[in-house]
Design a protein around this motif. Structure first.
Motif, PDB file in Angstrom:
ATOM      1  N   GLY A   1       0.937  -1.326   0.065  1.00 59.01           N
ATOM      2  CA  GLY A   1      -0.013   0.096   0.149  1.00 59.01           C
ATOM      3  C   GLY A   1       0.991   1.220  -0.166  1.00 59.01           C
ATOM      4  O   GLY A   1       0.487   2.210  -0.641  1.00 59.01           O
ATOM      5  N   ASP A   2       1.851   1.321   0.743  1.00 61.13           N
ATOM      6  CA  ASP A   2       3.041   2.674   0.740  1.00 61.13           C
ATOM      7  C   ASP A   2       3.714   2.535  -0.613  1.00 61.13           C
ATOM      8  O   ASP A   2       3.849   3.774  -0.937  1.00 61.13           O
ATOM      9  CB  ASP A   2       4.044   2.213   2.010  1.00 61.13           C
ATOM     10  N   GLN A   3       3.843   1.653  -1.024  1.00 60.10           N
ATOM     11  CA  GLN A   3       4.469   1.554  -2.322  1.00 60.10           C
ATOM     12  C   GLN A   3       3.625   2.349  -3.646  1.00 60.10           C
ATOM     13  O   GLN A   3       3.846   3.163  -4.207  1.00 60.10           O
ATOM     14  CB  GLN A   3       4.605   0.116  -2.859  1.00 60.10           C
ATOM     15  N   THR A   4       2.260   1.897  -3.573  1.00 56.51           N
ATOM     16  CA  THR A   4       1.337   2.852  -4.496  1.00 56.51           C
ATOM     17  C   THR A   4       1.396   3.896  -4.265  1.00 56.51           C
ATOM     18  O   THR A   4       1.341   4.706  -5.005  1.00 56.51           O
ATOM     19  CB  THR A   4      -0.099   1.881  -4.268  1.00 56.51           C
ATOM     20  N   PHE A   5       1.311   4.509  -2.956  1.00 51.09           N
ATOM     21  CA  PHE A   5       1.183   5.858  -2.469  1.00 51.09           C
ATOM     22  C   PHE A   5       2.283   6.739  -2.897  1.00 51.09           C
ATOM     23  O   PHE A   5       2.262   7.504  -3.257  1.00 51.09           O
ATOM     24  CB  PHE A   5       0.892   5.631  -0.926  1.00 51.09           C
ATOM     25  N   LEU A   6       3.389   6.068  -2.684  1.00 46.56           N
ATOM     26  CA  LEU A   6       4.948   6.653  -3.231  1.00 46.56           C
ATOM     27  C   LEU A   6       4.817   6.768  -4.487  1.00 46.56           C
ATOM     28  O   LEU A   6       5.370   7.538  -4.745  1.00 46.56           O
ATOM     29  CB  LEU A   6       5.953   5.863  -2.387  1.00 46.56           C
ATOM     30  N   LEU A   7       4.294   5.849  -5.154  1.00 45.66           N
ATOM     31  CA  LEU A   7       4.576   5.892  -6.955  1.00 45.66           C
ATOM     32  C   LEU A   7       3.626   7.104  -7.297  1.00 45.66           C
ATOM     33  O   LEU A   7       3.819   7.776  -8.141  1.00 45.66           O
ATOM     34  CB  LEU A   7       4.020   4.551  -7.439  1.00 45.66           C
ATOM     35  N   GLN A   8       2.465   7.312  -6.637  1.00 45.78           N
ATOM     36  CA  GLN A   8       1.514   8.146  -7.040  1.00 45.78           C
ATOM     37  C   GLN A   8       1.853   9.716  -6.879  1.00 45.78           C
ATOM     38  O   GLN A   8       1.664  10.797  -7.165  1.00 45.78           O
ATOM     39  CB  GLN A   8       0.179   8.116  -6.448  1.00 45.78           C
ATOM     40  N   ASN A   9       2.669   9.802  -5.417  1.00 50.02           N
ATOM     41  CA  ASN A   9       3.055  11.045  -4.840  1.00 50.02           C
ATOM     42  C   ASN A   9       4.724  11.288  -4.800  1.00 50.02           C
ATOM     43  O   ASN A   9       4.920  12.000  -3.860  1.00 50.02           O
ATOM     44  CB  ASN A   9       2.546  11.184  -3.554  1.00 50.02           C
ATOM     45  N   SER A  10       5.401  10.696  -5.485  1.00 49.25           N
ATOM     46  CA  SER A  10       6.529  10.661  -5.487  1.00 49.25           C
ATOM     47  C   SER A  10       7.270  12.205  -5.723  1.00 49.25           C
ATOM     48  O   SER A  10       8.304  12.506  -5.029  1.00 49.25           O
ATOM     49  CB  SER A  10       7.493   9.684  -6.557  1.00 49.25           C
ATOM     50  N   LYS A  11       6.683  12.897  -6.599  1.00 51.73           N
ATOM     51  CA  LYS A  11       7.455  13.929  -6.892  1.00 51.73           C
ATOM     52  C   LYS A  11       7.051  14.932  -5.802  1.00 51.73           C
ATOM     53  O   LYS A  11       8.092  15.849  -5.515  1.00 51.73           O
ATOM     54  CB  LYS A  11       6.874  14.612  -8.259  1.00 51.73           C
ATOM     55  N   SER A  12       5.869  14.966  -5.114  1.00 51.66           N
ATOM     56  CA  SER A  12       5.612  15.945  -4.126  1.00 51.66           C
ATOM     57  C   SER A  12       5.835  15.580  -2.703  1.00 51.66           C
ATOM     58  O   SER A  12       6.031  16.613  -1.946  1.00 51.66           O
ATOM     59  CB  SER A  12       4.021  16.320  -4.451  1.00 51.66           C
ATOM     60  N   LYS A  13       5.986  14.254  -2.550  1.00 54.42           N
ATOM     61  CA  LYS A  13       5.790  13.782  -1.080  1.00 54.42           C
ATOM     62  C   LYS A  13       7.354  12.995  -0.686  1.00 54.42           C
ATOM     63  O   LYS A  13       7.457  13.249   0.180  1.00 54.42           O
ATOM     64  CB  LYS A  13       4.738  12.811  -0.879  1.00 54.42           C
ATOM     65  N   THR A  14       7.667  12.372  -1.739  1.00 56.40           N
ATOM     66  CA  THR A  14       8.957  11.644  -1.313  1.00 56.40           C
ATOM     67  C   THR A  14      10.135  12.357  -1.241  1.00 56.40           C
ATOM     68  O   THR A  14      10.861  11.874  -0.139  1.00 56.40           O
ATOM     69  CB  THR A  14       9.126  10.461  -2.358  1.00 56.40           C
ATOM     70  N   ASN A  15      10.337  13.067  -1.879  1.00 55.86           N
ATOM     71  CA  ASN A  15      11.803  13.822  -1.831  1.00 55.86           C
ATOM     72  C   ASN A  15      11.625  15.356  -2.154  1.00 55.86           C
ATOM     73  O   ASN A  15      10.782  15.796  -2.815  1.00 55.86           O
ATOM     74  CB  ASN A  15      12.627  13.151  -2.997  1.00 55.86           C
ATOM     75  N   GLN A  16      12.444  16.186  -1.267  1.00 53.50           N
ATOM     76  CA  GLN A  16      12.570  17.476  -1.637  1.00 53.50           C
ATOM     77  C   GLN A  16      13.485  17.638  -2.754  1.00 53.50           C
ATOM     78  O   GLN A  16      14.540  16.945  -3.002  1.00 53.50           O
ATOM     79  CB  GLN A  16      13.113  18.350  -0.394  1.00 53.50           C
ATOM     80  N   PRO A  17      13.332  18.643  -3.397  1.00 54.25           N
ATOM     81  CA  PRO A  17      14.075  19.044  -4.702  1.00 54.25           C
ATOM     82  C   PRO A  17      15.585  19.368  -4.282  1.00 54.25           C
ATOM     83  O   PRO A  17      15.824  20.001  -3.130  1.00 54.25           O
ATOM     84  CB  PRO A  17      13.602  20.472  -5.338  1.00 54.25           C
ATOM     85  N   LYS A  18      16.505  18.795  -4.959  1.00 53.53           N
ATOM     86  CA  LYS A  18      18.071  18.715  -4.714  1.00 53.53           C
ATOM     87  C   LYS A  18      18.363  20.062  -5.461  1.00 53.53           C
ATOM     88  O   LYS A  18      18.170  20.412  -6.577  1.00 53.53           O
ATOM     89  CB  LYS A  18      18.709  17.793  -5.252  1.00 53.53           C
ATOM     90  N   ASN A  19      19.236  20.847  -4.770  1.00 58.03           N
ATOM     91  CA  ASN A  19      19.923  22.136  -5.223  1.00 58.03           C
ATOM     92  C   ASN A  19      21.543  21.695  -5.514  1.00 58.03           C
ATOM     93  O   ASN A  19      21.970  20.547  -5.248  1.00 58.03           O
ATOM     94  CB  ASN A  19      19.884  23.238  -4.302  1.00 58.03           C
ATOM     95  N   ILE A  20      22.021  22.727  -6.121  1.00 57.57           N
ATOM     96  CA  ILE A  20      23.589  22.310  -6.625  1.00 57.57           C
ATOM     97  C   ILE A  20      24.508  22.086  -5.631  1.00 57.57           C
ATOM     98  O   ILE A  20      25.293  21.128  -5.580  1.00 57.57           O
ATOM     99  CB  ILE A  20      24.041  23.685  -7.502  1.00 57.57           C
ATOM    100  N   GLU A  21      24.278  22.313  -4.240  1.00 54.15           N
ATOM    101  CA  GLU A  21      25.173  22.126  -3.057  1.00 54.15           C
ATOM    102  C   GLU A  21      25.073  20.630  -2.844  1.00 54.15           C
ATOM    103  O   GLU A  21      25.962  20.100  -2.160  1.00 54.15           O
ATOM    104  CB  GLU A  21      24.516  22.873  -1.971  1.00 54.15           C
ATOM    105  N   ASP A  22      23.851  20.085  -3.071  1.00 60.18           N
ATOM    106  CA  ASP A  22      23.733  18.710  -2.836  1.00 60.18           C
ATOM    107  C   ASP A  22      24.598  17.796  -3.661  1.00 60.18           C
ATOM    108  O   ASP A  22      25.079  16.621  -3.291  1.00 60.18           O
ATOM    109  CB  ASP A  22      22.274  18.238  -2.911  1.00 60.18           C
ATOM    110  N   PHE A  23      24.925  18.432  -4.842  1.00 61.95           N
ATOM    111  CA  PHE A  23      25.771  17.657  -5.764  1.00 61.95           C
ATOM    112  C   PHE A  23      27.395  18.070  -5.468  1.00 61.95           C
ATOM    113  O   PHE A  23      28.262  17.264  -5.618  1.00 61.95           O
ATOM    114  CB  PHE A  23      25.297  17.926  -7.120  1.00 61.95           C
ATOM    115  N   VAL A  24      27.578  19.219  -5.258  1.00 62.77           N
ATOM    116  CA  VAL A  24      28.915  19.869  -5.067  1.00 62.77           C
ATOM    117  C   VAL A  24      29.583  19.525  -3.601  1.00 62.77           C
ATOM    118  O   VAL A  24      30.769  19.016  -3.585  1.00 62.77           O
ATOM    119  CB  VAL A  24      28.928  21.156  -5.253  1.00 62.77           C
TER     120      VAL A  24
END
Length: 461
Positions: free
Chosen positions: A178-201
């Motif tokens: 059930g959690d998988q289905t929820f994450l797949l549907q809401n992965s963009k808005s819920k699962t992960n915060q946007p990464k900025n350039i500092e997260d790579f550097v």
């Protein structure tokens, strides 16, 4: 500007809103892999300072769109949601044989499901025999099997399942699904915060990382003790760079030439209470790999921007795309300085020359603006490119009535230094003997503008 073969337009990047392209992210990931695992790219490219990937520089194709029309594919941010990162990892590491088989089977299934001749019943059948009976050839999907799905979605689900298992420990299978289905549907808005350039550097490296990369900022004018201590090593990198990359003869990149070109500066060192800790002025940003200098970025730190002057690097490390990597590091550095000095939020890359294909790479660091050569108003580069494609010289400000607000208005207020005395031009003009020099003073003042003409001194003998 309107007469030269290669008009040069001042370009700046809005560092706080910087969005990296896919090729930028590839360079950042390549560096991380090299430092952490020692992976070396097999394709080494000889790049000019800050040049992007060879395919970007060679083609120099831009989508000439207005700012509202620019798609995410044109300006891909560094933020990548969890599901997209999972997919990229699979693509980078290669598909397993099992996944390849799944993809092939499901691809065939999709073709069957998409058959134009497939009848769609008005109501689902209640006959068990009808449900489980195999379909006739070419007459729809086998309803006894699960509905066909894309291999990409299956890969996402598998990876998300692993993530959930790591986060939740031993979870019940039904709850996990059930959690998988929820994450797949809401992965963009819920699962992960946007990464900025500092997260790579500035990503943390494992304890067993194969290499160590350190970036040091040393003042070059007046030279600091760190700059003096590393001068010879830095110069040797410059000399080799000029000889290998720019084909200079051995005697051309001399110490005197290096000093005049990249060390001496008219900027004075200044430390403001609300400025960056390193202060304002001219600096060398040294890239140390395992205890030796492999690249140096020459920069000026000013109240409103970090200005990139030049980059030189050890040609043996061309495979790391140090031109692109250093530009991204300098953008990240600008963002760091902005925390202490809020006005310092722009990254200047010198001049953008659209008529020179090799110089168009600067337009890939977005969002960027070009300076209108007539009204001195900053204009988004997306609006400038169509104009430059039509004419190498263009006025970017589309307001036909707009004028340069800093233009010369009163020639008499221009400050003049005559016989060790500072005076306005109106006074000097009355005292002057001989032919009038008003035309040359007018030309000077029109080039520097009203404000600067009253702050600087024009020497008159």
């Amino acid at each position: 500007m309107n007469q030269t073969c290669c008009p040069q337009y001042t370009i700046r990047c809005r560092a706080l809103h910087f969005q990296a392209s896919k090729s930028h992210k590839k360079v950042l990931k390549k560096m991380l892999k090299f430092i952490s695992k020692g992976d070396v790219s097999k394709v080494a490219s000889e790049e000019e300072p800050m040049d992007s990937h060879i395919e970007d520089v060679a083609t120099c194709d831009f989508a000439y769109k207005s700012e509202s029309q620019v798609s995410q594919s044109d300006l891909t941010p560094l933020a990548v949601d969890q599901a997209e990162r999972v997919e990229n990892e699979d693509e980078d590491s290669g598909e397993t044989k099992e996944e390849g088989n799944v993809q092939k089977v499901e691809s065939d299934s999709v073709q069957v499901c998409a058959d134009k001749d497939t009848p769609v019943p008005a109501e689902p059948s209640h006959s068990a025999k009808a449900v489980h009976a195999p379909p006739k050839p070419g007459k729809g999907a086998d309803l006894s099997k699960p509905p066909c799905r894309k291999a990409k979605d299956i890969r996402k689900e598998r990876k998300l399942q692993k993530l959930l298992q790591n986060q939740m420990g031993t979870a019940e299978g039904s709850q996990l699904q059930g959690d998988q289905t929820f994450l797949l549907q809401n992965s963009k808005s819920k699962t992960n915060q946007p990464k900025n350039i500092e997260d790579f550097v500035f990503v943390p490296l494992p304890d067993d990382a194969r290499h160590k990369l350190e970036v040091r900022v040393v003042r070059s004018s007046p030279p600091s003790s760190q700059f003096k201590a590393t001068f010879q090593e830095s110069y040797q990198v410059y000399k080799r760079y000029q000889m290998v990359i720019h084909k200079d003869p051995p005697d051309k990149p001399s110490i005197n030439q290096f000093t005049r070109f990249l060390c001496d500066s008219p900027l004075e060192a200044e430390h403001a209470p609300d400025g960056p800790e390193c202060g304002y002025g001219s600096f060398h940003q040294q890239y140390w790999l395992d205890g030796k200098i492999i690249a140096v970025g020459v920069i000026d730190i000013l109240p409103y921007c970090v200005s990139s002057v030049y980059l030189y690097y050890d040609p043996d490390f061309s495979f790391l795309s140090l031109g692109v990597y250093s530009a991204l590091r300098e953008i990240a550095f600008t963002r760091q300085l902005c925390v202490k000095a809020p006005d310092l939020c722009f990254y200047y890359m010198g001049f953008y020359i659209h008529s020179c294909p090799k110089m168009r790479y600067k337009g890939q660091y977005r969002p960027s603006d070009l300076l209108c050569p007539e009204t001195y108003v900053w204009t988004p580069i997306e609006q400038c490119l169509p104009l430059l494609e039509h004419s190498k010289y263009s006025r970017f400000n589309q307001d036909g009535k707009a004028v340069d607000e800093g233009r010369l208005k009163e020639l008499g207020r221009v400050r003049v230094l005559h016989k060790r005395t500072v005076m306005p031009y109106s006074v000097y003009k009355k005292r002057r003997k001989g032919p009038s020099d008003e035309a040359s003073v007018q030309q000077y003042a029109s080039l520097v503008g009203q404000t600067c003409s009253e702050r600087m001194l024009l020497f008159r003998s």
